[in-house]
Design a protein around this motif. Structure first.
Motif, PDB file in Angstrom:
ATOM      1  N   ARG A 123       0.827  -1.209   0.000  1.00 27.72           N
ATOM      2  CA  ARG A 123       0.000   0.000   0.000  1.00 27.72           C
ATOM      3  C   ARG A 123       0.862   1.261   0.000  1.00 27.72           C
ATOM      4  N   ALA A 124       1.956   1.251   0.756  1.00 26.04           N
ATOM      5  CA  ALA A 124       2.854   2.416   0.779  1.00 26.04           C
ATOM      6  C   ALA A 124       3.468   2.654  -0.594  1.00 26.04           C
ATOM      7  N   ALA A 125       3.839   1.574  -1.288  1.00 21.56           N
ATOM      8  CA  ALA A 125       4.403   1.719  -2.632  1.00 21.56           C
ATOM      9  C   ALA A 125       3.362   2.296  -3.589  1.00 21.56           C
ATOM     10  N   CYS A 126       2.146   1.837  -3.487  1.00 23.80           N
ATOM     11  CA  CYS A 126       1.085   2.342  -4.367  1.00 23.80           C
ATOM     12  C   CYS A 126       0.835   3.836  -4.133  1.00 23.80           C
ATOM     13  N   GLU A 127       0.938   4.266  -2.895  1.00 23.13           N
ATOM     14  CA  GLU A 127       0.713   5.681  -2.583  1.00 23.13           C
ATOM     15  C   GLU A 127       1.662   6.584  -3.364  1.00 23.13           C
ATOM     16  N   VAL A 128       2.927   6.159  -3.498  1.00 21.31           N
ATOM     17  CA  VAL A 128       3.903   7.008  -4.195  1.00 21.31           C
ATOM     18  C   VAL A 128       3.964   6.709  -5.691  1.00 21.31           C
ATOM     19  N   LEU A 129       3.474   5.546  -6.110  1.00 25.41           N
ATOM     20  CA  LEU A 129       3.466   5.216  -7.532  1.00 25.41           C
ATOM     21  C   LEU A 129       2.294   5.851  -8.274  1.00 25.41           C
ATOM     22  N   ALA A 130       1.262   6.256  -7.551  1.00 23.48           N
ATOM     23  CA  ALA A 130       0.070   6.797  -8.207  1.00 23.48           C
ATOM     24  C   ALA A 130       0.402   7.985  -9.098  1.00 23.48           C
ATOM     25  N   LYS A 131       1.395   8.790  -8.697  1.00 20.76           N
ATOM     26  CA  LYS A 131       1.744   9.992  -9.456  1.00 20.76           C
ATOM     27  C   LYS A 131       2.300   9.668 -10.845  1.00 20.76           C
ATOM     28  N   PHE A 132       2.789   8.437 -11.038  1.00 19.76           N
ATOM     29  CA  PHE A 132       3.352   8.054 -12.336  1.00 19.76           C
ATOM     30  C   PHE A 132       2.266   7.776 -13.381  1.00 19.76           C
ATOM     31  N   GLY A 133       1.027   7.617 -12.927  1.00 15.55           N
ATOM     32  CA  GLY A 133      -0.047   7.331 -13.877  1.00 15.55           C
ATOM     33  C   GLY A 133       0.256   6.085 -14.683  1.00 15.55           C
ATOM     34  N   PRO A 134       0.085   6.135 -16.008  1.00 20.49           N
ATOM     35  CA  PRO A 134       0.309   4.945 -16.841  1.00 20.49           C
ATOM     36  C   PRO A 134       1.777   4.581 -17.040  1.00 20.49           C
ATOM     37  N   ARG A 135       2.711   5.403 -16.527  1.00 23.62           N
ATOM     38  CA  ARG A 135       4.139   5.040 -16.629  1.00 23.62           C
ATOM     39  C   ARG A 135       4.532   3.977 -15.618  1.00 23.62           C
ATOM     40  N   ALA A 136       3.654   3.650 -14.677  1.00 25.09           N
ATOM     41  CA  ALA A 136       3.971   2.682 -13.630  1.00 25.09           C
ATOM     42  C   ALA A 136       3.448   1.296 -13.995  1.00 25.09           C
ATOM     43  N   VAL A 137       4.278   0.282 -13.689  1.00 23.80           N
ATOM     44  CA  VAL A 137       3.898  -1.122 -13.818  1.00 23.80           C
ATOM     45  C   VAL A 137       3.949  -1.754 -12.432  1.00 23.80           C
ATOM     46  N   LEU A 138       2.944  -2.550 -12.108  1.00 21.05           N
ATOM     47  CA  LEU A 138       2.993  -3.367 -10.906  1.00 21.05           C
ATOM     48  C   LEU A 138       3.041  -4.821 -11.347  1.00 21.05           C
ATOM     49  N   LEU A 177       3.259  -4.665 -23.993  1.00 17.14           N
ATOM     50  CA  LEU A 177       1.876  -4.375 -23.615  1.00 17.14           C
ATOM     51  C   LEU A 177       1.781  -3.080 -22.818  1.00 17.14           C
ATOM     52  N   HIS A 178       2.788  -2.818 -21.982  1.00 11.62           N
ATOM     53  CA  HIS A 178       2.802  -1.571 -21.224  1.00 11.62           C
ATOM     54  C   HIS A 178       2.891  -0.374 -22.163  1.00 11.62           C
ATOM     55  N   GLY A 179       3.700  -0.488 -23.220  1.00 13.17           N
ATOM     56  CA  GLY A 179       3.788   0.594 -24.196  1.00 13.17           C
ATOM     57  C   GLY A 179       2.434   0.894 -24.829  1.00 13.17           C
ATOM     58  N   GLU A 180       1.678  -0.149 -25.143  1.00 11.72           N
ATOM     59  CA  GLU A 180       0.329   0.059 -25.694  1.00 11.72           C
ATOM     60  C   GLU A 180      -0.575   0.743 -24.675  1.00 11.72           C
ATOM     61  N   HIS A 181      -0.433   0.330 -23.412  1.00 10.07           N
ATOM     62  CA  HIS A 181      -1.228   0.939 -22.338  1.00 10.07           C
ATOM     63  C   HIS A 181      -0.914   2.423 -22.191  1.00 10.07           C
ATOM     64  N   GLU A 182       0.362   2.771 -22.251  1.00 11.18           N
ATOM     65  CA  GLU A 182       0.760   4.178 -22.162  1.00 11.18           C
ATOM     66  C   GLU A 182       0.159   4.992 -23.309  1.00 11.18           C
ATOM     67  N   THR A 183       0.186   4.436 -24.495  1.00 10.70           N
ATOM     68  CA  THR A 183      -0.357   5.131 -25.653  1.00 10.70           C
ATOM     69  C   THR A 183      -1.859   5.360 -25.501  1.00 10.70           C
ATOM     70  N   GLU A 184      -2.557   4.337 -24.989  1.00 13.72           N
ATOM     71  CA  GLU A 184      -4.009   4.454 -24.791  1.00 13.72           C
ATOM     72  C   GLU A 184      -4.349   5.488 -23.738  1.00 13.72           C
ATOM     73  N   ARG A 185      -3.600   5.464 -22.626  1.00 17.73           N
ATOM     74  CA  ARG A 185      -3.918   6.364 -21.514  1.00 17.73           C
ATOM     75  C   ARG A 185      -3.302   7.742 -21.673  1.00 17.73           C
ATOM     76  N   GLY A 186      -2.242   7.836 -22.448  1.00 15.08           N
ATOM     77  CA  GLY A 186      -1.526   9.106 -22.543  1.00 15.08           C
ATOM     78  C   GLY A 186      -0.509   9.198 -21.430  1.00 15.08           C
ATOM     79  N   ALA A 187       0.713   9.611 -21.768  1.00 16.53           N
ATOM     80  CA  ALA A 187       1.802   9.629 -20.796  1.00 16.53           C
ATOM     81  C   ALA A 187       1.540  10.559 -19.625  1.00 16.53           C
ATOM     82  N   GLY A 188       0.570  11.450 -19.754  1.00 16.60           N
ATOM     83  CA  GLY A 188       0.282  12.357 -18.657  1.00 16.60           C
ATOM     84  C   GLY A 188      -0.448  11.730 -17.511  1.00 16.60           C
ATOM     85  N   GLY A 189      -1.170  10.605 -17.787  1.00 13.04           N
ATOM     86  CA  GLY A 189      -1.747   9.857 -16.673  1.00 13.04           C
ATOM     87  C   GLY A 189      -3.231  10.013 -16.489  1.00 13.04           C
ATOM     88  N   GLY A 190      -4.002  10.534 -17.440  1.00 12.02           N
ATOM     89  CA  GLY A 190      -5.445  10.595 -17.261  1.00 12.02           C
ATOM     90  C   GLY A 190      -6.067   9.230 -17.346  1.00 12.02           C
TER      91      GLY A 190
END
Length: 316
Positions: free
Chosen positions: A160-175, A302-315
């Motif tokens: 949970r602590a890791a997720c708290e700080v990873l949220a800001k990365f938006g679609p740039r983050a992989v878990l 697959l992550h690259g496709e996800h980034e393209t779909e979501r936009g690197a800004g994280g919406g």
């Protein structure tokens, strides 16, 4: 019966080093976020379920952390910053190549009067040097953060602590959730303080289902991240259906499905759209190839496709 994840956190204290680890997470993630890097959280190894508060006995599983340790090396090669969250004393990236006496077998000692030098045997240099070079490069780049857990409660708090700080990365983050997390635990109020004594006979221990953190993780904590879970089965006939059911239930992106007996040679990368089988040939197995190399390559694609779909800004 399974309690809620909120109830679990309310009744289980964080590990003693939790605040130190949370500070390390924040510093690491802030730095890589500012530099615009992709980042992956790799969880690795098994969790324990203590049977006493002053723990002598516990329930464990067979996981040594091989998949997570190997995958971390390949994510680093693909340019990701890596949070390596692992079971204490499980296999770790780079060091995994030399577990047991392997490293000591590569060394020789030379006595020169009162001085002693240690060198690498000539026929071992070609084995050790490339691994050492990759390790030192990761350290020099500050690209890897090691965090250790032991119990399932430790794991939940760190995740949970890791997720708290990873949220800001938006679609740039992989878990990349490769840890073998316990399915059952003993509620805290039913765990004795001291070592269970044998004089009164065999204890009766009632286990409770561990709450599934994938649900809040995907929907609340890191809703824009690319989340990969793992499914291990011993019955081939239910493997893919269980993976598909997990995707449908938790709404994450990928399940890496594998059989216990063949997990180092064959996996199926399952998404909502397709099942991608990854198999090592007999020659590749004999050559010592890691199946994690093609697994991570597919996840990166697959992550690259996800980034393209979501936009690197994280919406969302």
């Amino acid at each position: 019966m399974s309690g809620s994840w909120e109830e679990f956190f309310a009744t289980h204290l964080p590990p003693t080093d939790f605040e130190d680890n949370r500070s390390l997470l924040k510093e690491f993630c802030d730095r890589h976020h500012q530099q615009g890097h992709k980042i992956v959280l790799v969880t690795s190894g098994g969790t324990t379920v203590p049977l006493e508060h002053n723990t002598v006995r516990f329930v464990d599983n067979f996981s040594a952390g091989r998949r997570g340790a190997a995958s971390t090396e390949y994510f680093l090669e693909h340019g990701y910053a890596v949070i390596f969250m692992h079971r204490q004393k499980s296999l770790e990236p780079f060091a995994r190549h030399f577990s047991g006496p392997k490293l000591l077998d590569m060394l020789e000692m030379h006595e020169h009067g009162n001085n002693t030098t240690i060198t690498v045997k000539q026929d071992s240099v070609f084995v050790l040097a490339p691994v050492l070079a990759r390790y030192q490069a990761a350290l020099a780049a500050g690209a890897i953060l090691h965090l250790a857990f032991t119990t399932v409660s430790d794991y939940f708090w760190l995740l949970r602590a890791a997720c708290e700080v990873l949220a800001k990365f938006g679609p740039r983050a992989v878990l990349y959730l490769a840890a073998a997390v316990s399915d059952f635990y003993v509620p805290k109020d039913r765990v004795p303080t001291h070592k269970i004594q044998t004089e009164s006979g065999a204890p009766v221990i009632q286990l409770q289902l561990v709450p599934k953190l994938l649900a809040p993780l995907v929907s609340l904590w890191v809703p824009n991240a690319f989340v990969v879970s793992f499914k291990l089965e011993t019955d081939e006939s239910i493997l893919i259906s269980k993976a598909k059911a997990a995707l449908e239930k938790y709404k994450h992106k990928v399940v890496v499905a594998n059989m216990l007996q063949t997990r180092t040679q064959r996996v199926v990368v399952v998404t909502r759209e397709l099942n991608q089988e990854i198999v090592l040939t007999r020659e590749e197995v004999h050559a010592g190839m890691d199946i994690e190399a093609p697994i991570v390559s597919e996840i990166v694609r697959l992550h690259g496709e996800h980034e393209t779909e979501r936009g690197a800004g994280g919406g969302r």
